[in-house]
Write a protein that holds these residues in place. Structure first.
Motif, mmCIF file in Angstrom:
data_model
loop_
_atom_site.group_PDB
_atom_site.id
_atom_site.type_symbol
_atom_site.label_atom_id
_atom_site.label_comp_id
_atom_site.label_asym_id
_atom_site.label_seq_id
_atom_site.Cartn_x
_atom_site.Cartn_y
_atom_site.Cartn_z
ATOM 1 N N MET A 1 0.841 -1.193 0.000
ATOM 2 C CA MET A 1 0.000 0.000 0.000
ATOM 3 C C MET A 1 0.883 1.252 0.000
ATOM 4 N N SER A 2 0.400 2.276 -0.640
ATOM 5 C CA SER A 2 1.144 3.530 -0.663
ATOM 6 C C SER A 2 0.835 4.349 0.592
ATOM 7 N N LEU A 3 1.619 5.366 0.823
ATOM 8 C CA LEU A 3 1.372 6.240 1.970
ATOM 9 C C LEU A 3 0.009 6.911 1.864
ATOM 10 N N THR A 4 -0.369 7.295 0.644
ATOM 11 C CA THR A 4 -1.677 7.927 0.446
ATOM 12 C C THR A 4 -2.793 6.960 0.766
ATOM 13 N N THR A 5 -2.678 5.742 0.292
ATOM 14 C CA THR A 5 -3.694 4.728 0.570
ATOM 15 C C THR A 5 -3.792 4.461 2.064
ATOM 16 N N ASP A 6 -2.651 4.391 2.721
ATOM 17 C CA ASP A 6 -2.637 4.195 4.176
ATOM 18 C C ASP A 6 -3.335 5.351 4.891
ATOM 19 N N PHE A 7 -3.073 6.575 4.432
ATOM 20 C CA PHE A 7 -3.682 7.738 5.068
ATOM 21 C C PHE A 7 -5.195 7.768 4.829
ATOM 22 N N ILE A 8 -5.619 7.418 3.633
ATOM 23 C CA ILE A 8 -7.062 7.342 3.339
ATOM 24 C C ILE A 8 -7.717 6.332 4.276
ATOM 25 N N ALA A 9 -7.094 5.181 4.453
ATOM 26 C CA ALA A 9 -7.625 4.164 5.358
ATOM 27 C C ALA A 9 -7.672 4.686 6.792
ATOM 28 N N GLU A 10 -6.647 5.443 7.194
ATOM 29 C CA GLU A 10 -6.629 6.026 8.536
ATOM 30 C C GLU A 10 -7.795 6.995 8.730
ATOM 31 N N LEU A 11 -8.068 7.808 7.706
ATOM 32 C CA LEU A 11 -9.195 8.744 7.784
ATOM 33 C C LEU A 11 -10.531 8.012 7.897
ATOM 34 N N ILE A 12 -10.687 6.953 7.141
ATOM 35 C CA ILE A 12 -11.931 6.174 7.190
ATOM 36 C C ILE A 12 -12.097 5.510 8.556
ATOM 37 N N ARG A 13 -11.012 4.941 9.078
ATOM 38 C CA ARG A 13 -11.074 4.337 10.418
ATOM 39 C C ARG A 13 -11.438 5.383 11.466
ATOM 40 N N ALA A 14 -10.834 6.553 11.351
ATOM 41 C CA ALA A 14 -11.128 7.634 12.302
ATOM 42 C C ALA A 14 -12.591 8.055 12.194
ATOM 43 N N ALA A 15 -13.108 8.138 10.976
ATOM 44 C CA ALA A 15 -14.515 8.517 10.778
ATOM 45 C C ALA A 15 -15.451 7.484 11.383
ATOM 46 N N ASN A 16 -15.051 6.227 11.336
ATOM 47 C CA ASN A 16 -15.877 5.161 11.906
ATOM 48 C C ASN A 16 -15.772 5.076 13.422
ATOM 49 N N GLY A 17 -14.758 5.716 13.997
ATOM 50 C CA GLY A 17 -14.585 5.701 15.450
ATOM 51 C C GLY A 17 -14.476 7.095 16.015
ATOM 52 N N VAL A 18 -15.255 7.990 15.474
ATOM 53 C CA VAL A 18 -15.179 9.412 15.802
ATOM 54 C C VAL A 18 -15.338 9.684 17.303
ATOM 55 N N GLU A 19 -16.108 8.887 17.978
ATOM 56 C CA GLU A 19 -16.358 9.110 19.404
ATOM 57 C C GLU A 19 -15.101 8.910 20.241
ATOM 58 N N GLU A 20 -14.124 8.180 19.698
ATOM 59 C CA GLU A 20 -12.899 7.890 20.431
ATOM 60 C C GLU A 20 -11.801 8.927 20.183
ATOM 61 N N LEU A 21 -12.025 9.863 19.266
ATOM 62 C CA LEU A 21 -11.011 10.849 18.914
ATOM 63 C C LEU A 21 -11.086 12.080 19.812
ATOM 64 N N THR A 22 -9.930 12.628 20.111
ATOM 65 C CA THR A 22 -9.901 13.901 20.820
ATOM 66 C C THR A 22 -10.018 15.026 19.785
ATOM 67 N N HIS A 23 -10.305 16.218 20.261
ATOM 68 C CA HIS A 23 -10.393 17.363 19.353
ATOM 69 C C HIS A 23 -9.045 17.609 18.680
ATOM 70 N N TYR A 24 -7.987 17.401 19.430
ATOM 71 C CA TYR A 24 -6.645 17.572 18.884
ATOM 72 C C TYR A 24 -6.383 16.579 17.747
ATOM 73 N N GLU A 25 -6.750 15.323 17.943
ATOM 74 C CA GLU A 25 -6.553 14.301 16.912
ATOM 75 C C GLU A 25 -7.340 14.638 15.645
ATOM 76 N N VAL A 26 -8.559 15.111 15.817
ATOM 77 C CA VAL A 26 -9.385 15.503 14.666
ATOM 78 C C VAL A 26 -8.696 16.631 13.912
ATOM 79 N N SER A 27 -8.255 17.632 14.626
ATOM 80 C CA SER A 27 -7.599 18.777 14.010
ATOM 81 C C SER A 27 -6.333 18.351 13.267
ATOM 82 N N ARG A 28 -5.538 17.490 13.865
ATOM 83 C CA ARG A 28 -4.298 17.016 13.222
ATOM 84 C C ARG A 28 -4.595 16.226 11.955
ATOM 85 N N LEU A 29 -5.605 15.350 12.001
ATOM 86 C CA LEU A 29 -5.969 14.582 10.803
ATOM 87 C C LEU A 29 -6.422 15.507 9.676
ATOM 88 N N LEU A 30 -7.213 16.491 10.019
ATOM 89 C CA LEU A 30 -7.696 17.424 8.998
ATOM 90 C C LEU A 30 -6.557 18.279 8.459
#
Length: 96
Positions: A1-30
């Protein structure tokens, strides 16, 4: 997998577990999404497009307001970022 593909997967995982993210983590991902989208746009030659409805503006605002966003708004922003990155990756893969 490429770095971009890995990052896309990370964003999707984060979106599926949004309740577990801190505001800081959300801001950093964005913020990472914004940087990656800008870089990929430069590579595709789309960097010059600036419109009032550019997704980067929405992502920047969401990053800055991460503390005030609902879980649904965070999820939408992360999915939007992943979708733009996926589209740009497809364009870049075609040109290589």
């Amino acid at each position: 997998m490429s770095l971009t593909t890995d990052f896309i997967a990370e964003l999707i995982r984060a979106a599926n577990g949004v309740e577990e993210l801190t505001h800081y983590e959300v801001s950093r991902l964005l913020d990472r999404s914004i940087d990656t989208i800008r870089d990929m746009r430069r590579q595709t030659g789309v960097a010059g497009i600036h419109s009032a409805r550019d997704v980067l503006i929405d992502l920047r605002l969401s990053s800055e307001r991460a503390r005030d966003l609902s879980a649904e708004q965070v999820r939408d922003a992360l999915i939007d970022a992943a979708d733009v990155l996926r589209s740009l990756k497809i364009v870049l893969d075609r040109t290589e």
